[in-house]
Design a protein around this motif. Structure first.
Motif, PDB file in Angstrom:
ATOM      1  N   SER A 176      -7.822  -7.642   6.818  1.00 32.92           N
ATOM      2  CA  SER A 176      -6.565  -7.439   6.091  1.00 32.92           C
ATOM      3  C   SER A 176      -5.837  -8.758   5.846  1.00 32.92           C
ATOM      4  O   SER A 176      -5.153  -8.908   4.840  1.00 32.92           O
ATOM      5  N   GLU A 177      -5.991  -9.692   6.748  1.00 36.64           N
ATOM      6  CA  GLU A 177      -5.295 -10.978   6.626  1.00 36.64           C
ATOM      7  C   GLU A 177      -6.041 -11.982   5.751  1.00 36.64           C
ATOM      8  O   GLU A 177      -5.424 -12.866   5.156  1.00 36.64           O
ATOM      9  N   ASN A 178      -7.362 -11.852   5.662  1.00 42.38           N
ATOM     10  CA  ASN A 178      -8.147 -12.903   5.009  1.00 42.38           C
ATOM     11  C   ASN A 178      -8.831 -12.524   3.705  1.00 42.38           C
ATOM     12  O   ASN A 178      -9.352 -13.394   3.019  1.00 42.38           O
ATOM     13  N   ILE A 179      -8.859 -11.246   3.358  1.00 42.49           N
ATOM     14  CA  ILE A 179      -9.520 -10.857   2.114  1.00 42.49           C
ATOM     15  C   ILE A 179      -8.703 -11.377   0.929  1.00 42.49           C
ATOM     16  O   ILE A 179      -7.477 -11.387   0.967  1.00 42.49           O
ATOM     17  N   ALA A 192     -14.793  -0.711  11.236  1.00 44.81           N
ATOM     18  CA  ALA A 192     -13.599  -1.313  10.640  1.00 44.81           C
ATOM     19  C   ALA A 192     -13.631  -0.995   9.155  1.00 44.81           C
ATOM     20  O   ALA A 192     -14.697  -0.973   8.536  1.00 44.81           O
ATOM     21  N   VAL A 193     -12.458  -0.734   8.578  1.00 46.01           N
ATOM     22  CA  VAL A 193     -12.360  -0.235   7.211  1.00 46.01           C
ATOM     23  C   VAL A 193     -11.347  -1.050   6.420  1.00 46.01           C
ATOM     24  O   VAL A 193     -10.300  -1.433   6.950  1.00 46.01           O
ATOM     25  N   LEU A 194     -11.657  -1.267   5.134  1.00 47.59           N
ATOM     26  CA  LEU A 194     -10.720  -1.910   4.221  1.00 47.59           C
ATOM     27  C   LEU A 194     -10.784  -1.184   2.884  1.00 47.59           C
ATOM     28  O   LEU A 194     -11.871  -0.931   2.366  1.00 47.59           O
ATOM     29  N   VAL A 195      -9.629  -0.818   2.351  1.00 47.98           N
ATOM     30  CA  VAL A 195      -9.527  -0.239   1.010  1.00 47.98           C
ATOM     31  C   VAL A 195      -8.463  -1.031   0.282  1.00 47.98           C
ATOM     32  O   VAL A 195      -7.347  -1.184   0.786  1.00 47.98           O
ATOM     33  N   MET A 196      -8.806  -1.558  -0.899  1.00 47.12           N
ATOM     34  CA  MET A 196      -7.788  -2.246  -1.690  1.00 47.12           C
ATOM     35  C   MET A 196      -8.008  -1.977  -3.173  1.00 47.12           C
ATOM     36  O   MET A 196      -9.136  -1.946  -3.654  1.00 47.12           O
ATOM     37  N   SER A 197      -6.872  -1.751  -3.858  1.00 46.11           N
ATOM     38  CA  SER A 197      -6.920  -1.442  -5.276  1.00 46.11           C
ATOM     39  C   SER A 197      -5.495  -1.229  -5.758  1.00 46.11           C
ATOM     40  O   SER A 197      -4.536  -1.617  -5.085  1.00 46.11           O
ATOM     41  N   SER A 198      -5.356  -0.547  -6.906  1.00 47.48           N
ATOM     42  CA  SER A 198      -4.039  -0.092  -7.330  1.00 47.48           C
ATOM     43  C   SER A 198      -3.632   1.041  -6.398  1.00 47.48           C
ATOM     44  O   SER A 198      -4.480   1.658  -5.745  1.00 47.48           O
ATOM     45  N   ASP A 199      -2.361   1.319  -6.343  1.00 47.15           N
ATOM     46  CA  ASP A 199      -1.871   2.398  -5.492  1.00 47.15           C
ATOM     47  C   ASP A 199      -2.525   3.729  -5.874  1.00 47.15           C
ATOM     48  O   ASP A 199      -2.877   4.522  -5.009  1.00 47.15           O
ATOM     49  N   GLU A 200      -2.717   3.961  -7.173  1.00 49.49           N
ATOM     50  CA  GLU A 200      -3.273   5.236  -7.634  1.00 49.49           C
ATOM     51  C   GLU A 200      -4.709   5.467  -7.170  1.00 49.49           C
ATOM     52  O   GLU A 200      -5.150   6.607  -7.090  1.00 49.49           O
ATOM     53  N   TRP A 201      -5.451   4.404  -6.870  1.00 48.56           N
ATOM     54  CA  TRP A 201      -6.820   4.551  -6.384  1.00 48.56           C
ATOM     55  C   TRP A 201      -6.903   4.364  -4.874  1.00 48.56           C
ATOM     56  O   TRP A 201      -7.590   5.109  -4.185  1.00 48.56           O
ATOM     57  N   ALA A 202      -6.211   3.362  -4.344  1.00 50.62           N
ATOM     58  CA  ALA A 202      -6.339   3.019  -2.920  1.00 50.62           C
ATOM     59  C   ALA A 202      -5.760   4.087  -2.000  1.00 50.62           C
ATOM     60  O   ALA A 202      -6.383   4.459  -1.005  1.00 50.62           O
ATOM     61  N   THR A 203      -4.583   4.588  -2.320  1.00 47.67           N
ATOM     62  CA  THR A 203      -3.903   5.520  -1.415  1.00 47.67           C
ATOM     63  C   THR A 203      -4.661   6.839  -1.244  1.00 47.67           C
ATOM     64  O   THR A 203      -4.880   7.269  -0.109  1.00 47.67           O
ATOM     65  N   PRO A 204      -5.113   7.494  -2.326  1.00 46.91           N
ATOM     66  CA  PRO A 204      -5.865   8.740  -2.119  1.00 46.91           C
ATOM     67  C   PRO A 204      -7.175   8.527  -1.355  1.00 46.91           C
ATOM     68  O   PRO A 204      -7.549   9.357  -0.520  1.00 46.91           O
ATOM     69  N   GLU A 245      -4.876   1.132  14.991  1.00 45.93           N
ATOM     70  CA  GLU A 245      -3.743   0.537  14.282  1.00 45.93           C
ATOM     71  C   GLU A 245      -4.052   0.363  12.795  1.00 45.93           C
ATOM     72  O   GLU A 245      -5.177   0.060  12.417  1.00 45.93           O
ATOM     73  N   GLU A 246      -3.024   0.545  11.967  1.00 45.18           N
ATOM     74  CA  GLU A 246      -3.177   0.389  10.526  1.00 45.18           C
ATOM     75  C   GLU A 246      -2.542  -0.923  10.076  1.00 45.18           C
ATOM     76  O   GLU A 246      -1.485  -1.311  10.563  1.00 45.18           O
ATOM     77  N   TYR A 247      -3.187  -1.572   9.125  1.00 49.79           N
ATOM     78  CA  TYR A 247      -2.676  -2.807   8.526  1.00 49.79           C
ATOM     79  C   TYR A 247      -2.552  -2.562   7.029  1.00 49.79           C
ATOM     80  O   TYR A 247      -3.505  -2.104   6.391  1.00 49.79           O
ATOM     81  N   THR A 248      -1.378  -2.814   6.473  1.00 47.20           N
ATOM     82  CA  THR A 248      -1.165  -2.579   5.050  1.00 47.20           C
ATOM     83  C   THR A 248      -0.560  -3.820   4.412  1.00 47.20           C
ATOM     84  O   THR A 248       0.092  -4.628   5.076  1.00 47.20           O
TER      85      THR A 248
END
Length: 196
Positions: A130-133, A155-167, A181-184
Motif C-alpha cells: 500500500s505504501e510503495n505501489i 496479502a491483497v491489493l486492489v486499486m482503481s477508480s472508486d466505482e471498480w475498486a470498492t465493489p 488491518e486495512e490500508y487505504t
C-alpha cells in the motif's frame, strides 16, 4: 546438614513450580493470540487457489468491472515486474503472485494477491504494498482508490477508480470472511477518465 538439604529441595521444587507456571501462562497467552487472529474461509496453497479466488470475487460483478481483464501469475524472480505489480522490492518472503488487470493499459485497475511464505508477516507485506505501489503506473491514468489487507498467508491489493475498486474489495472481504488491518489511500487528483 539435613536441614540444609530440605531447604535446597524446597527451593528447587519452588523454582520448578515457578517455571511450570510461567510456561503454562505463556502457552495460554500464545493460544489466545493465535485464536484472536482472523482466519479466512479460503485456504490458499497455490497460485491456482489465488486465480480461483479472483474468479469467485468477479462472479456477478461483470457490470462493475473494466473490460478485457486478464488474470496471470507473475514471475517473482524478476524484481522489476514484482515491483511494478506489487510495490514490493524483494521476493524473499513471497511464494507467489497472481494479478488481474485489463489488457488495455489505459484503464487504471489492478487486483493483486500475494501468497507469503510460512512464517512471513502477510500484514506487513500488505502495508508495504500500500505504501510503495505506484498508483500512476499506467502513466496516462491514476488509481483513485487503493485498498490493501491480509489474512492468513495472503496479502491483497486492489486499486482503481472508486466505482471498480470498492465493489471488488468489498466482495473480496465477503468471500474471505475475515481480514487483518486495512490500508487505504485516496488520490483526489486521480484522473476520472479510466480509458476506453
Amino acid at each position: 546438614m539435613e536441614e540444609n538439604k530440605r531447604k535446597n529441595n524446597k527451593t528447587i521444587i519452588g523454582v520448578v513450580i515457578a517455571i511450570i507456571v510461567i510456561i503454562a501462562v505463556a502457552g495460554i497467552a500464545f493460544a489466545i493470540y493465535n485464536n484472536s487472529k482472523p482466519k479466512s474461509n479460503v485456504q490458499i496453497t497455490s497460485t491456482q487457489d489465488m486465480e480461483n479466488l479472483i474468479n469467485t470475487v468477479y462472479e456477478g460483478q461483470e457490470n462493475v468491472l473494466p473490460g478485457s481483464l486478464m488474470t496471470q501469475t507473475i514471475d517473482i524472480s524478476n524484481a522489476d515486474i514484482l515491483k511494478s505489480f506489487t510495490g514490493l522490492s524483494s521476493s524473499e518472503n513471497i511464494d507467489g503472485v497472481v494479478v488481474s488487470e485489463p489488457m488495455m493499459s489505459s484503464q487504471a485497475y489492478s487486483f493483486v494477491l500475494v501468497k507469503v511464505k510460512d512464517g512471513a508477516d502477510a500484514n506487513a507485506i500488505a502495508k508495504e504494498m500500500s505504501e510503495n505501489i505506484d498508483t500512476r503506473k499506467w502513466i496516462c491514468v491514476e488509481a483513485e482508490k487503493l485498498y490493501a489487507t491480509s489474512v492468513d498467508n495472503l496479502a491483497v491489493l486492489v486499486m482503481s477508480s472508486d466505482e471498480w475498486a470498492t465493489p471488488v474489495y468489498n466482495k473480496l472481504k465477503e468471500v474471505l470472511g475475515a481480514h487483518d488491518e486495512e490500508y487505504t489511500k485516496e488520490n483526489s487528483s486521480a484522473s476520472m477518465d479510466q480509458g476506453i
